[in-house]
Structure formats: C-alpha cells, structure tokens
Design a protein around this motif. Structure first.
Motif, short mmCIF file in Angstrom:
data_model
loop_
_atom_site.label_atom_id
_atom_site.label_comp_id
_atom_site.label_asym_id
_atom_site.label_seq_id
_atom_site.Cartn_x
_atom_site.Cartn_y
_atom_site.Cartn_z
N PHE A 288 0.73 -1.27 -0.09
CA PHE A 288 -0.04 -0.15 -0.03
C PHE A 288 0.81 1.17 0.04
CE2 PHE A 288 -2.45 -3.28 1.78
CZ PHE A 288 -3.59 -3.42 0.83
N HIS A 290 2.61 4.14 -2.25
CA HIS A 290 2.44 4.87 -3.62
C HIS A 290 3.71 5.56 -3.91
CE1 HIS A 290 -1.62 2.96 -3.58
NE2 HIS A 290 -1.63 3.43 -2.43
N THR A 296 0.14 9.11 -7.08
CA THR A 296 -0.20 9.78 -5.70
C THR A 296 -1.22 10.77 -5.57
OG1 THR A 296 2.11 9.31 -5.11
CG2 THR A 296 0.96 11.01 -3.59
N ILE A 299 -4.54 9.21 -5.96
CA ILE A 299 -4.81 8.32 -4.71
C ILE A 299 -5.42 9.63 -3.70
CG2 ILE A 299 -3.81 7.48 -2.61
CD1 ILE A 299 -4.22 5.03 -4.28
N ASN A 302 -8.76 10.08 -4.37
CA ASN A 302 -9.70 8.90 -3.91
C ASN A 302 -8.86 7.75 -4.10
OD1 ASN A 302 -11.53 6.66 -4.30
ND2 ASN A 302 -13.00 7.61 -5.44
N SER A 303 -8.84 7.03 -2.81
CA SER A 303 -7.92 5.84 -2.60
C SER A 303 -8.23 4.66 -3.84
CB SER A 303 -7.74 5.38 -1.46
OG SER A 303 -8.93 4.98 -1.15
N LYS A 304 -9.36 4.81 -4.06
CA LYS A 304 -9.74 3.55 -5.11
C LYS A 304 -9.11 3.67 -6.44
CE LYS A 304 -14.20 1.84 -3.44
NZ LYS A 304 -14.13 2.53 -2.07
N GLU A 307 -5.89 1.53 -5.77
CA GLU A 307 -5.90 0.54 -5.07
C GLU A 307 -7.17 -0.63 -4.84
OE1 GLU A 307 -5.86 2.18 -0.91
OE2 GLU A 307 -3.74 2.46 -0.97
N ASP A 310 -8.52 -2.37 0.15
CA ASP A 310 -8.60 -1.36 1.23
C ASP A 310 -7.85 -1.88 2.32
OD1 ASP A 310 -9.06 0.65 2.93
OD2 ASP A 310 -11.11 0.49 2.67
N ARG A 318 -1.88 2.80 4.26
CA ARG A 318 -1.21 3.20 2.92
C ARG A 318 -0.28 4.44 3.43
NH1 ARG A 318 -6.13 5.74 2.28
NH2 ARG A 318 -6.53 3.59 1.00
#
Ligand SMILES: CC(=O)SCCNC(=O)CCNC(=O)[C@H](O)C(C)(C)COP(=O)(O)OP(=O)(O)OC[C@H]1O[C@@H](n2cnc3c(N)ncnc32)[C@H](O)[C@@H]1OP(=O)(O)O
Ligand SMILES: O=C(O)CCC(=O)C(=O)O
Ligand SMILES: [Zn+2]
Length: 384
Positions: A288, A290, A296, A299, A302-304, A307, A310, A318
């Motif tokens: 996790f 980046h 970056t 992310i 929005n982390s999705k 990734e 989760d 992360r």
C-alpha cells in the motif's frame, strides 16, 4: 461460484515444513496453529505423525487444542501410517497416492489396480476404527496422470461411500488455469463429494490455478503462509485472500479475521527465518505504498483510483514515497501541508523540481525531502 461455500486448508504446518529453511519446534507449531486459527482458516493440515516422535506428539497436542479450525494430518496410503494417524485424534486424514506413470514407476512402484486395492483397504480400515474421521483421497501428480486412470481411481474410491473429499494436486506446478478448470470440472461432474485443489508454484500459476479450480467447482483450496513449501512452494494464503477479496470483500471480511493476517505472516516469517518479501500480497511493506506522482495525485483524491484492496480492512495503512525523481507537485504539496508549511503552487512547483534534480544526483531520504521543504519555507518567509 459462491465464496461463502469454499474452505481454506492451510498447510503451513505440513507442506510449509517441506520448505528448505523450515524446521519448526513444538512451540512454533503450536503458536502457528493458534495464529492460523485466529485468522480463521477452516482447516489446518499438520505433518504426518509418522515423520518423527516429536511430530507425532505435536500432532496429538494440536488436535487436543480445541481450535475452531479442524485439524488434518497428511499420510501415505498404507496401514502402518493409518494406524498411527487414527490414534492422534485429528479431525481428518488426508491420504494421497501418486497416479502418474513417473510416480508409479519411480516413486511408490504400484500399478493402478494395486493403488486401488491398498486405498480400499486403508480407507475401510480408518473408517472402521474411527467413523467420524473426515477422509480425503488425493491423486498426487494429477496433471501428469492419464485422465482414464484418474477417473478410475476417483470413481472406484467414491463407490466405497466413505470419502468426504477428493484431492487434485498439481505436484510439480505445471498446470495452466485452463487445464485446472477442465480437470476440476470433469471431477465435479463425476462426484458429489467435495473437491480440494493443491497448486505448486513452479511456473507462477498457483493463485490463478487455485482460482480456476474454484470457478470449476472446487470446494477447498490448499495454501501456506508466504507460499512456503517443497521447492518454491504452493498457493500463498495472502495471495489467495487478495484474489478473492477483490471479488467479494464483504464475504471475505465476514469469513476471516483479516486484521490477523499480518501477525500470522510475521510469526511464520520469524519462525522460518526469512524476511517477508516487500511485494508480498497485502501484508508486504510495499503493498500500500504509492510512489509515482500520477498515482499519488489521484490516490489523494480517491484511494480507489490505484488501490483494489482497502488496507483498512486488514488493519493496515497506506503510505507515500516522495524522496525520488518520480514524485510530483501534488505529493509534495501534501507533505508540506502535513508539516504545516503554507506554500503556494509556484513555490511547490519549484521545490518539486529541486527534489527531482537532487534525486538525479543522489539517494534522497524522506528526511531530506522534509529538510528541503522546511528550509525552502524559511527562505521564502525571510525573503517575503
Ligand atoms: C508431494 C508431497 O509433498 S507428498 C508428502 C511428502 N511428505 C513427506 O515425505 C513427509 C516426510 N517424510 C518422511 O519423514 C519419510 O519419508 C517417511 C517417514 C514418510 C517415510 O520414510 P521411510 O520409510 O524412511 O521411506 P522413504 O522416505 O525413504 O521412501 C518413501 C517410501 O514411501 C512410499 N510411498 C511414497 N508415496 C506413497 C504413498 N502415497 N502411499 C504409500 N507409500 C508411499 C515409497 O514407495 C517408499 O516406500 P518403501 O519404504 O517401501 O521404499
Ligand atoms: O495430498 C495432496 O493432495 C498434495 C500432496 C502434495 O503436497 C503434492 O502433491 O504436491
Ligand atoms: Zn505439495
């Protein structure tokens, strides 16, 4: 395919003991069994009690722990091994017999009719001695065995009406996902018993092959922590979890205590004496982390975006790497904000360029990046 139905048979304490560096003490075995139970695998397979006096005692002790996971042991298909295994009090016994011509000629030396005669005797014996023992029969080296031999073996043994589960084993890791799908599907259409699949990773297909087996109707998948096992091992537990989690995170989170995955891996890595590879599935340090600026930036919105898994669901966090030339202004702005430094976008741009230039010339550390940010901030404040 329903993920609520399938079970994991973790074999860290059997196949994993066959890994070149592994030599578990009794204490290791008990702790690992406990930790596998805490994670929630449905079955724990332990080394044959016939291997050594200590292995026999440990098998008995693990069987007596009263864990939620069922305890299985893995023995050769002969009466001597069966007598010893029945006495250990395990919940189930995994029997195997090599059916490929190579193993029949150079391994145990038995023909298919002899395999059937011995297997019938051993299975009947165990069932008479201990009717509650869950019995599985596997054809070792299934993918180098003739299909007609496999079916003859499975169907004859099925007709005894004792076996709960059949095993298919890719013993030398040569099967492709399609081959696995086809063989499991044929067996699925030939029996209503459970089907276990055991995948070696010699050609890097263990996770894909295990997934194919599930798609074709397998009910049980063998894993080990960190994928350890004979040669380069089998399906890694965390890899299988990653594969299945992305398809149905809710079910996986309900079935297993995902927050225990890291503890379990740290324990096994420690007891085997190997580091956890940084890029290991889910629990590796890099999983996790980046790095590239484009990643970056997205992310942070929005982390999705980058990734599929989760980290929160596994109790993990992360992180971002900024101390390299692939960084970008959004990453640097994020760090400045974390440090409480109020810098405008053109100042961030120029600091980013400075970091990139320096990274071309030397190995930067996160502390360097913070120093550059702080000293630039002080300089800009003094000059303004
Ligand atoms: C693919 C796999 O990973 S299968 C699981 C492998 N696991 C192990 O080997 C467990 C660790 N092994 C051991 O401790 C020992 O090998 C033991 C205790 C099992 C046997 O030891 P030994 O009696 O000294 O025999 P050895 O290991 O040299 O040879 C294997 C014997 O098992 C026989 N054998 C091999 N596979 C099977 C089988 N599926 N069913 C019955 N017998 C088998 C061989 O024919 C050979 O028999 P032999 O003694 O009549 O020649
Ligand atoms: O018993 C089984 O199904 C698997 C045995 C084994 O470890 C293998 O074939 O690689
Ligand atoms: Zn194996």
């Amino acid at each position: 395919m329903s993920l609520t139905q399938f079970s994991i048979i973790d074999s860290t304490l059997r196949e994993g003991e066959q890994f070149y560096g592994a030599n578990f003490s009794s204490e290791d075995r008990l702790e690992i069994a406990q930790s596998l139970n805490n994670f929630g695998v449905e079955y724990i397979e332990v080394t044959s009690p016939c291997v050594s006096p200590q292995s026999r005692q440990d098998c008995q002790q693990i069987a007596r722990l009263g864990l939620h996971s069922k305890i299985l042991t893995h023995i050769r298909c002969n009466l001597e091994d069966a007598k010893i295994a029945v006495d250990t009090g395990v919940d189930g016994i995994n029997l195997f017999f090599g059916t490929s011509s190579l193993l029949r000629q150079f391994g145990h030396g038995k023909s298919i009719p002899q395999i059937l005669e011995i297997a019938t005797e051993v299975i009947t014996f165990i069932h008479e001695q201990s009717p509650a023992t869950e019995l599985r029969f596997s054809t070792e080296d299934s993918f180098r065995s003739e299909l007609s031999d496999l079916l003859r073996v499975y169907l004859t043994i099925d007709s005894l009406g004792i076996i709960k589960r059949f095993g298919i084993a890719d013993t030398v890791g040569i099967a492709t996902p399609n081959q696995v799908f086809n063989l499991v599907q044929i067996l699925r259409q030939s029996t209503d018993k459970d089907i276990e699949f055991h995948a070696h990773n010699d050609t890097g297909c263990a996770i894909a092959n295990s997934y194919s087996a599930l798609e074709a109707g397998a009910t049980h998948i063998d894993t080990t922590v960190l994928g350890i096992g004979e040669r380069n091992g089998i399906t890694p537990l965390a890899g299988l979890i990653a594969r299945l989690y992305t398809l149905d995170p809710e079910t996986l989170s309900r079935k297993y205590h995902l927050h225990e995955l890291l503890n379990l891996h740290q324990l096994v890595a420690n007891r085997v004496g190997i580091p956890i590879p940084a890029n290991h599935y889910i629990i590796g340090e890099a999983s996790f982390c980046h790095k590239a600026g484009i990643h970056t930036q997205a992310i942070l919105n929005n982390s999705k975006t980058y990734e599929a898994i989760d980290p929160d669901d596994f109790g993990l966090t992360r992180s971002f790497l900024l101390n390299h030339k692939l960084t970008g202004k959004h990453a640097i702005a994020y760090r400045a904000q974390q440090l409480g430094l109020n810098l405008d976008s053109s100042q961030i741009q120029s600091i980013t360029q400075k970091i990139k230039t320096l990274a071309d010339q030397q190995q930067l550390t996160p502390a360097h990046v913070d120093e550059i940010l702080q000293s630039s901030f002080i300089q800009l404040t003094v000059n303004s």
